[in-house]
Enzyme design. Structure first.
Site: not given
Ligand SMILES: [Zn+2]
Length: 439
Positions: A208, A339
């Site tokens: 990420k 998220d």
């Molecule tokens: Zn995030």
């Protein structure tokens, strides 16, 4: 063929210990058309056969069968964070993560967050920075209950970028990274290459990064580009050497385009997606993870946000609606990601409410069957070769499945209430079933 029907809890029907069958009024395979009056056979942890109930092969006659209204693959959320937020500290404050003992506290909270995620029908998650990657070995060993977790462990970003903690001395942030706080600053081609290797060493299944600034970070803007093209290329190339793909937090257009040019697989948030971005994403076979749920969730509680954050949320709200609408219209590949990172069950973006993302997809023009594909068959593609064979009800796939009390094809909202998810199987093991009433 005649098959004996059993209720999962009260059955006395003799059961072949290595397998069982499910009879579904409607079976939604994840990709392709639903089958009515369907049957599915599980042997060990794998789906062995799927087809019409009238065509069940004779060799499965000794299996016990359950009858349920709707069967579909377990859902996936490909953008989560397990950080104990709102229990350890507010979602806008990451500073306490650096205090001794906090990791254990977050881990303890994460145990229940993982359980809530699985019980909501999510059998796999991709975690793009958080502690679930550290906790997952306990799920694999059966000590605690949770979905499959594919974690990036840390989040890589430039000094002063979205993954930096701007309120702390840089030396403290760097020290925290070395102790396993799920954030990492790295600069220059060598620094970026080394950071990818460190994440792989810690067990990352995906890398990420942040190729733009963010909403919750104090001193940068979502429209800022972060990492140079050379740094982005180095990260993608190093990740590829270990068969990992790269997911990029990318809001502003320049940072989205730079990430795509470097070969990033998934664009997270993507509020500035336009026609040019969509063409490039299609050319690169990249996937959009719109995370509409957090934008709406933060906007709903905007009055409680710090002023610097509130301004950004207000600026991005309509953009995020428009970009998803355009992506749906242009039939871009989209995976469900929310998220989600609050551990306070009262918070709009707390764990277990992940299916809310489906509502925003429908609002943007998706059909229910397409929204279900976004939540099941497409997500494994966000992990390249790291994903298990899952996300579809097909022979040879993992037996990760959920039973629903009513058809989500008529009303997708059914999936947003965990009470409607009556059964959850992961790798053929039943983790949730309706409560038994004793008289
Ligand atoms: Zn995030």
């Amino acid at each position: 063929m005649h098959v004996p029907i059993r209720d999962p809890e009260t059955s006395t029907v003799a059961n072949d210990s290595s397998g069982f069958g499910i009879l579904a009024g409607v079976l939604i395979p994840g990709r392709g058309q639903p089958i009515s009056k369907a049957a599915l056979i599980v042997k060990d942890d794998i789906i062995e056969w799927v087809g019409p109930e009238s065509e069940i092969p004779a060799q499965y006659q000794t299996f016990g069968f359950s009858r349920i209204p709707v069967l579909m693959p377990g859902m996936w959320d490909v953008h989560t964070h397990f950080m104990g937020a709102d229990i350890v500290a507010p979602v806008t404050n990451f500073v306490p993560s650096f205090l001794p003992g906090t990791a254990a506290l977050i881990g303890a909270v994460t145990v229940d967050d993982l359980r809530a995620t699985l019980m909501a029908g999510f059998t796999s998650v991709r975690e793009l920075g958080g502690y679930a990657g550290d906790v997952f070995p306990a799920v694999e060993k059966g000590a605690i209950v949770g979905p499959n977790v594919y974690s990036s462990m840390g989040i890589l970003g430039i000094t002063g970028g979205h993954s930096d903690i701007h309120e702390l001395p840089l030396s403290t942030v760097k020290h925290g990274c070395s102790l396993g706080v799920p954030t990492q600053v790295c600069d220059g081609v060598d620094g970026c290459t080394s950071a990818v290797r460190q994440m792989v060493r810690r067990g990352a299944k995906v890398i990420k990064i942040c190729s733009t600034g963010g909403v919750l970070s104090l001193n940068d803007q979502p429209e800022d580009s972060q990492f140079s093209p050379a740094e982005l290329r180095a990260i993608v190339e190093e990740a590829a050497r270990s068969s990992r793909v790269v997911a990029s937090h990318a809001i502003g257009k320049n940072g989205i385009m730079a990430a795509l040019d470097a070969g990033v697989k998934t664009i997270e948030h993507g509020m500035y997606v336009d026609e040019e971005v969509i063409s490039k994403m299609k050319e690169k076979d990249a996937i959009l993870v719109p995370t509409r749920h957090i934008v709406e969730g933060l906007a709903a509680g905007a009055e409680d946000l710090p002023p610097k954050v509130r301004v950004k949320v207000e600026r991005l709200l309509q953009l995020s609606r428009d970009s998803l609408k355009l992506a749906v219209k242009r039939r871009l590949k989209i995976a469900l990601g929310t998220d989600t990172f609050s551990s306070d069950r009262k918070h709009a973006i707390s764990h277990g409410k992940n299916a809310k993302e489906l509502l925003y997809a429908i609002e943007a023009g998706m059909l229910p069957l397409e929204a279900i594909e976004m939540a099941t068959a497409i997500p494994p593609e966000t992990l390249g070769r790291q994903a298990r064979r899952a996300g579809q009800l097909r022979a040879g796939y993992d037996a990760d499945m959920i039973a629903i009390s009513k058809s989500p094809l008529e009303n997708i909202e059914i999936l947003t209430n965990p009470d409607n998810v009556t059964h959850v199987w992961k790798a053929g093991v039943l983790y949730k079933s309706p409560p038994v009433s004793f008289v």
